[in-house]
Design a protein around this motif. Structure first.
Motif, short mmCIF file in Angstrom:
data_model
loop_
_atom_site.label_atom_id
_atom_site.label_comp_id
_atom_site.label_asym_id
_atom_site.label_seq_id
_atom_site.Cartn_x
_atom_site.Cartn_y
_atom_site.Cartn_z
N PHE A 1 1.27 -1.04 0.06
CA PHE A 1 0.32 0.03 0.01
C PHE A 1 1.44 1.11 -0.35
O PHE A 1 2.18 1.21 0.62
CB PHE A 1 -1.13 0.19 1.42
CG PHE A 1 -1.85 1.61 1.06
CD1 PHE A 1 -2.54 1.74 0.85
CD2 PHE A 1 -1.52 2.30 2.02
CE1 PHE A 1 -3.66 2.44 0.34
CE2 PHE A 1 -2.29 3.38 2.52
CZ PHE A 1 -3.35 3.55 1.96
N ARG A 2 0.73 2.75 -1.05
CA ARG A 2 1.14 3.11 -1.15
C ARG A 2 0.83 4.56 -0.41
O ARG A 2 1.10 5.50 -0.04
CB ARG A 2 2.02 3.69 -2.23
CG ARG A 2 2.55 2.24 -2.67
CD ARG A 2 3.75 2.27 -2.07
NE ARG A 2 4.62 3.25 -2.11
CZ ARG A 2 6.01 3.57 -1.54
NH1 ARG A 2 6.12 2.29 -0.81
NH2 ARG A 2 7.02 4.47 -2.18
N GLY A 3 -0.75 4.80 -1.06
CA GLY A 3 -1.18 5.66 -1.12
C GLY A 3 -2.95 5.93 -0.88
O GLY A 3 -3.49 4.75 -1.85
N VAL A 4 -3.84 6.70 -1.50
CA VAL A 4 -5.11 7.03 -1.40
C VAL A 4 -4.68 8.06 -2.46
O VAL A 4 -3.99 9.63 -2.33
CB VAL A 4 -5.38 7.30 -0.37
CG1 VAL A 4 -7.03 7.55 -0.90
CG2 VAL A 4 -6.11 6.25 0.75
N ALA A 5 -5.41 7.48 -4.10
CA ALA A 5 -5.27 8.44 -5.13
C ALA A 5 -6.72 8.26 -5.23
O ALA A 5 -7.06 8.09 -6.20
CB ALA A 5 -4.67 8.62 -6.11
N GLY A 6 -7.38 9.43 -4.89
CA GLY A 6 -8.87 10.15 -5.48
C GLY A 6 -9.89 8.87 -4.77
O GLY A 6 -9.51 8.12 -3.08
N PRO A 7 -9.83 8.44 -5.57
CA PRO A 7 -11.41 7.52 -4.79
C PRO A 7 -10.39 5.38 -5.13
O PRO A 7 -10.91 4.77 -4.62
CB PRO A 7 -12.14 6.83 -6.03
CG PRO A 7 -12.11 7.46 -7.15
CD PRO A 7 -10.84 8.47 -6.96
N GLU B 1 4.02 1.73 -10.13
CA GLU B 1 2.68 1.34 -9.39
C GLU B 1 1.47 1.24 -10.08
O GLU B 1 1.15 2.28 -11.39
CB GLU B 1 2.44 2.68 -8.45
CG GLU B 1 3.72 2.58 -7.18
CD GLU B 1 3.46 4.28 -6.21
OE1 GLU B 1 2.02 4.71 -6.67
OE2 GLU B 1 3.69 4.78 -5.63
N TRP B 2 -0.02 0.71 -9.37
CA TRP B 2 -0.82 0.59 -10.36
C TRP B 2 -2.12 0.49 -9.12
O TRP B 2 -1.30 1.01 -7.76
CB TRP B 2 -0.75 -0.89 -10.94
CG TRP B 2 -1.55 -1.62 -9.62
CD1 TRP B 2 -2.93 -2.15 -9.06
CD2 TRP B 2 -0.85 -3.12 -9.06
NE1 TRP B 2 -3.11 -3.18 -9.15
CE2 TRP B 2 -1.52 -3.61 -8.28
CE3 TRP B 2 0.20 -2.56 -9.18
CZ2 TRP B 2 -0.81 -4.65 -7.07
CZ3 TRP B 2 1.23 -3.60 -8.24
CH2 TRP B 2 0.05 -4.82 -6.93
N GLU B 3 -2.57 1.68 -9.46
CA GLU B 3 -4.10 1.58 -8.60
C GLU B 3 -5.50 0.74 -8.56
O GLU B 3 -5.87 -0.04 -9.70
CB GLU B 3 -4.96 3.39 -9.19
CG GLU B 3 -4.34 4.52 -9.05
CD GLU B 3 -4.67 5.87 -9.37
OE1 GLU B 3 -5.97 5.50 -10.16
OE2 GLU B 3 -3.82 6.70 -9.64
N ALA B 4 -6.10 0.18 -7.58
CA ALA B 4 -7.27 -0.71 -7.20
C ALA B 4 -7.85 -0.06 -6.90
O ALA B 4 -7.96 1.00 -5.68
CB ALA B 4 -6.85 -1.67 -6.52
#
Length: 63
Positions: A12-18, A30-33
């Motif tokens: 886990f690296r952080g929150v990016a919007g939703p 990195e990827w967003e999930a």
């Protein structure tokens, strides 16, 4: 963390919007999930991801 939608283990690296930002163990892009598709990785999943990383490194693959 296990991203169940992509069947990938990442840190886990952080929150990016939703979304939550995850990064492969040992580095990489990195990827967003979506948070509803993320859960803690069990020991077997984490060991499998770490083994794959070590094997790739021993072959000289770029990580």
């Amino acid at each position: 963390m296990m991203d169940t939608s992509r069947r990938r283990v990442g840190e886990f690296r952080g929150v990016a919007g939703p979304y939550w930002s995850l990064r492969p163990l040992g580095g990489g892009a990195e990827w967003e999930a979506e948070p509803e598709h993320v859960r803690p990785a069990d020991p077997r999943e984490r060991l499998s991801a770490e083994t794959a990383r070590v094997n790739a490194r021993s072959r000289g693959d770029l990580l």
